[in-house]
Design a protein around this motif. Structure first.
Motif, PDB file in Angstrom:
ATOM      1  N   VAL A 287      38.560  36.681  34.544  1.00 12.50           N
ATOM      2  CA  VAL A 287      37.951  35.367  34.721  1.00 12.50           C
ATOM      3  C   VAL A 287      36.958  35.465  35.881  1.00 12.50           C
ATOM      4  O   VAL A 287      37.318  35.923  36.966  1.00 12.50           O
ATOM      5  CB  VAL A 287      39.010  34.284  35.017  1.00 12.50           C
ATOM      6  N   SER A 320      32.225  36.012  32.203  1.00 13.20           N
ATOM      7  CA  SER A 320      33.648  35.704  32.316  1.00 13.20           C
ATOM      8  C   SER A 320      34.377  35.983  31.012  1.00 13.20           C
ATOM      9  O   SER A 320      33.964  35.552  29.940  1.00 13.20           O
ATOM     10  CB  SER A 320      33.803  34.221  32.686  1.00 13.20           C
ATOM     11  N   TRP A 321      35.484  36.723  31.141  1.00 14.53           N
ATOM     12  CA  TRP A 321      36.426  36.974  30.054  1.00 14.53           C
ATOM     13  C   TRP A 321      35.847  37.825  28.921  1.00 14.53           C
ATOM     14  O   TRP A 321      36.476  37.983  27.872  1.00 14.53           O
ATOM     15  CB  TRP A 321      36.983  35.649  29.505  1.00 14.53           C
ATOM     16  N   ASP A 350      42.393  35.365  36.790  1.00 12.11           N
ATOM     17  CA  ASP A 350      43.252  35.976  35.789  1.00 12.11           C
ATOM     18  C   ASP A 350      42.578  37.255  35.296  1.00 12.11           C
ATOM     19  O   ASP A 350      41.352  37.340  35.259  1.00 12.11           O
ATOM     20  CB  ASP A 350      43.504  35.023  34.612  1.00 12.11           C
TER      21      ASP A 350
ATOM     22  N   LEU D 174      32.607  27.194  36.040  1.00  7.90           N
ATOM     23  CA  LEU D 174      33.168  28.478  36.463  1.00  7.90           C
ATOM     24  C   LEU D 174      33.627  29.317  35.264  1.00  7.90           C
ATOM     25  O   LEU D 174      34.086  30.441  35.445  1.00  7.90           O
ATOM     26  CB  LEU D 174      34.360  28.248  37.407  1.00  7.90           C
ATOM     27  N   ASP D 175      33.495  28.797  34.039  1.00  7.16           N
ATOM     28  CA  ASP D 175      33.951  29.549  32.851  1.00  7.16           C
ATOM     29  C   ASP D 175      35.398  30.011  33.040  1.00  7.16           C
ATOM     30  O   ASP D 175      35.709  31.197  32.885  1.00  7.16           O
ATOM     31  CB  ASP D 175      33.038  30.767  32.594  1.00  7.16           C
ATOM     32  N   ALA D 176      36.247  29.070  33.398  1.00  4.40           N
ATOM     33  CA  ALA D 176      37.642  29.427  33.689  1.00  4.40           C
ATOM     34  C   ALA D 176      38.623  28.561  32.916  1.00  4.40           C
ATOM     35  O   ALA D 176      39.756  28.388  33.328  1.00  4.40           O
ATOM     36  CB  ALA D 176      37.893  29.300  35.190  1.00  4.40           C
ATOM     37  N   PHE D 178      41.268  27.611  30.206  1.00  3.86           N
ATOM     38  CA  PHE D 178      42.261  28.025  29.226  1.00  3.86           C
ATOM     39  C   PHE D 178      42.973  26.759  28.771  1.00  3.86           C
ATOM     40  O   PHE D 178      43.238  25.862  29.580  1.00  3.86           O
ATOM     41  CB  PHE D 178      43.256  29.021  29.824  1.00  3.86           C
TER      42      PHE D 178
END
Lengths: 357, 357, 357, 357
Positions: A287, A320-321, A350, D174-176, D178
């Motif tokens: 992340v 990200s990811w 993460d 933040l593209d975080a 889930f």
């Protein structure tokens, strides 16, 4: 429901949405799905910029665009193709190629943004950070932490090029920018081999008595000879039978704040990685975003569904990811910077590590 | 009050005190004043042990007392004259001169006590810490943090002497000792110049990626060449006009845990100080005790009302809140260890700095 | 070796030990085994003091010993039978029964030692802490953190008794005592139900804006009604099927610093435990010592090889690493204080929990 | 320079810019000034939404838009006029009015975003957080920390309205993100007055023994009776002569995590403020943005150059570094939430407090 009822309801609904709009309201159920995706869906895209393309453009800028207060920095920003029109390598990170012609000066300023430089080639420039003259040489990482005055001067007849990394996009989106110009004259014209900060703090495990902890590193320079020695030692230890630091054939060091052991900058992680010839990393998803630059060697980076052939100086972005796999052709040294400290500070970090191929 | 009344009351009082005693009680008003003094009144006394006296005694022990499991360590403890009969240099700190004859081995054990060694002379011994072979050389600080297995072996035909520092008195008074014997055979007979820990962690500001923070330092050796370079740099910077690190003519480094920036051991602070020829420190009082050893040079230490002439290897003790002044004859290098981390952790630390003479 | 040789060697050895002695040295190999035992071997012993014995003695003191500057506190210290002659309940903890006669005043002072009071019965006294009047009532815990001025005054015609807990032995052994007398006149004669500290900080999960974190609690009183409610709720939740907070039939709360969530005092842990009728705890060994007082109910405490029948007000001591098992007769409420924060701060904490019987 | 030369150079420059564009590069010197402003220049604007407008729209939505998995939440987001088209109250904060009709259920999900609800009126709904049923009543703050399952159910014949606050914009940028759906059936249909979390953790200064620290609060509800009592006490203390908690006539509490004393959520600060009738705050500028809601009373908020008349339920936004002054008509209670924890964690926090008028 009769057609009439349905029509009346539709009318009421239309009126409701008009009223929402008039009142500055947006109902959740009309918002596209990407507001809260199941896992990160960054707009930023994997992308590669070739050093062979960047360097000539930087040189042409050096001839055509004078540096000075109008253009305080001859820096050319990587613009992620997923963030069109924005000078952002990733949503949080600025990366730029910086060119300083012979005898040029980039005048002093300071800002709440954190900054570093990483040097691919050359050694003609000193950066003064709060009056401390810091030499810049190939392989070195140089810092300008938040709110430190910094200026660059090229004392030689040769131009010099490096990359700048900052948290400009992050600080911009956070509306947290403070900026001040410094003096027009250089704080110092000295050109020492080692800065005062290095002489005070650059001894392994030793700290000057009485100096308090700093939120950013008190060390403004991390020299290639130390970085190289650390990476060499890790791989030698592995060859002697010790467990790998990261994974087989993959060594890595993090540039840290010697007063706390934490990241050298509050918002940016900086690292150097080395892969042995033929090594291949396990797939990793993290992340937060990262920018990598090839310091030396060749190889291949697979980022999501993109495959990048790597040569010296090339820069690529991992959103990200997105899954990353690195493969070394010959021995591959890579500089990496990322925004992971931001996610760790906010409880949003993460990482997923897959199995090696 | 009549005499009779007074007598009756005295009787009742006597009976009360008898009953207190029988019940395991002590009334506050009968306790001597030093239970809670206005400022620290340590039983420990300032004291000096001369290296010229200690070394021959260590050598004679080497001839007369074999090392082995009965005598796992040929260590001779400094016993503070204010703590008679106790092998304690200060109320919290153990300091001993340690002698290992040619080809001798001090077998492995581990304990909750934290330990270090500091080397005044020689270079014949390796200490294995959790299986990592650590060379011991003049000027080096070597660690054996809490619960690490450690053993020493002399691989040469020359004996070697050093000092051990531990928190034995502290841990003893806290009833927190755990101890285990290790194997009878050496974990390793290797005699490398640099330990694995140094190769991983001994690079300024660089940490291996993926290694978590440690409560004690992951670096088992701090080499004299780095310590000396750091002290030299501090005094050169001062000579160039920078502000002093401690005070004019007085440089100092603290041995730190590179993963956190904190003290190298959880309970013991370790430092090296350098005073320029003729320098004199301002008087300092600190809560907690310290042991100093002269590494090189001559001078005078005034501790409370005692005055100690200093020569190479001499050890002296500064009890809690006793005033210390140091004066250098020629250039004076001093190793210092103290229990200050204990006081800082418990909110009991305090320091008073007087004016320079 | 011939007899002569042996004799000569013995002579040399004798001479060596004489020289050690003369030089203030103690060789490790002559020190009794308990310097670094395999596990803690405290001198302190398990012991019980009965409230039925203590209270009459306190009352007799009230008649015979006037309180004032000569006897600033009519406090009678528990003296552990393993620490003969010392007014120490455990090596680190002071525990005393305190008696204040009607209309008496215990004058103001402050010290680096941390203090609390716990009230078994009565409600006639206010303790002023830095000028804040704090009522003392049955079941309440009252604090006087390090370096706060505190004084007690009994405003009624009834005497009052409570226990004092301090870290006097710890601070004494650490040579870290600072002490100052306060004014002769009371800072305040007010007798409010709730102190200012409680009115500011005594709201669950709410902190006054702008107040910085404190190293010790800003809350000087923890009231029985809250403690009781918390214990009741834990056992009700368990009865409803939730998992036990400590173990079946055993509830417990820790008095904490609301600005940090840590212990209410830097060096002393304070807790209240409740065991349901017939409950029996699993055996526990903890590094560090504790004092327990029965607040209400009956039961049995087994400490090491000692067995104590418990009644209201009784105090008993658990030395370091001695095994403790508690059994409730009828419902058993116990106040506990310990020195565990010291061990946690120094990396020396450890706990062993055995299986339930 | 001749005209020809100038023309040639202009051509080269044009070509350079074309090449930059083709390569995905943006030179710093062509970027508009607001990349790194001298102080924060947020796009977000001060704005007020009137409760009198919001509530009827929410009610009309209740009639026209069914809740369910297509529309998991009948939440209507405030859209800052400076961020057109985005459902963001500020660049980091989501604020929405939420409406749940009689007997409706908003089904379970969890997400990395942190969430809270604040209740202006009504008391018909329970929110289940990781299976713990939490009543919602006027004046209460209810949490759903990152990655906790939560669902809402209205058990009555009355609808209920509240506001939701989340860090959706921050986590999105933040593209975080889930996200996971939960079960279709309610985790619990219980409707207790107090949740299990409150029963365990809702006692002032008391924490259940053995429960580790949590990054977000273990307390899912902060009840109005406690908040009101705390504010009342602060102003009573001020009236009695104690110093003001914030400033004269201005009280305030922060909702905190009782296990750490820090903010109740990792990324969002939540507070309640009370101004006495006629009180006026000193001007304040803060890096980061805030949303305020009038809980009770009337007054005026001046934000930058905007002036807002305030009534019960009204919501207004304070962008980063915009000056805020509050004036109470009659007594004014205000709920506030902000993104300050983000800035504090990243070393970017700053506050300027002007003088009172």
């Amino acid at each position: 429901m009769t057609i009439t009822q349905h029509g009346r309801e539709q009318k009421q609904l239309n009126k409701l949405y008009e009223d929402f709009d008039a009142m500055g309201l947006i109902p959740l159920w009309t918002i596209r799905d990407d507001l809260m995706p199941m896992s990160p869906c960054p707009q930023a895209l994997p992308h590669l910029w070739r050093w062979a393309d960047l360097l000539p453009l930087a040189e042409r800028s050096g001839e055509l665009v004078p540096v000075g207060h109008g253009c305080a920095r001859r820096a050319i920003a990587l613009s992620n193709p997923g963030l069109p029109g924005l000078p952002y390598a990733t949503p949080n990170l600025w990366a730029a190629i910086h060119y300083l012609a012979p005898h040029e000066v980039a005048p002093a300023h300071r800002h709440s943004q954190s900054a570093f430089r990483f040097v691919i080639e050359g050694e003609s420039v000193w950066t003064n950070v709060d009056g401390d003259a810091v030499a810049m040489r190939r392989g070195d990482l140089l810092l300008a932490p938040s709110w430190t005055y910094h200026e660059h001067h090229n004392t030689t007849d040769r131009p010099m090029t490096w990359i700048d990394g900052l948290d400009i996009p992050l600080v911009s989106r956070l509306d947290a920018s403070f900026f001040e110009f410094g003096l027009d004259t250089l704080a110092t014209c000295e050109t020492p081999k080692r800065s005062r900060g290095e002489r005070l703090w650059g001894h392994p495990g030793l700290r000057p008595i009485g100096q308090p902890d700093r939120s950013s590193s008190p060390l403004m320079a991390y020299r290639w000879e130390h970085t190289d020695a650390a990476l060499t030692a890790q791989l030698e230890l592995e060859a002697e039978g010790a467990s790998s630091v990261i994974e087989p054939g993959h060594a890595g060091v993090r540039f840290s704040n010697p007063s706390t052991g934490k990241d050298s900058l509050l918002t940016i992680r900086t690292e150097m990685h080395r892969l042995l010839e033929g090594a291949r990393t396990a797939p990793v998803k993290t992340v937060g975003s990262a920018v990598w630059q090839v310091f030396e060697g060749t190889g291949v980076a697979t980022v999501g569904d993109r495959r990048f052939e790597l040569s010296r100086g090339d820069l690529f972005v991992v959103p990200s990811w997105d899954e990353l796999v690195l493969e070394a052709g010959d021995r591959l040294d890579l500089f990496r910077f990322s925004d992971e400290p931001v996610y760790e500070a906010l409880g949003l970090a993460d990482t997923y590590r897959g199995k090696s191929a």
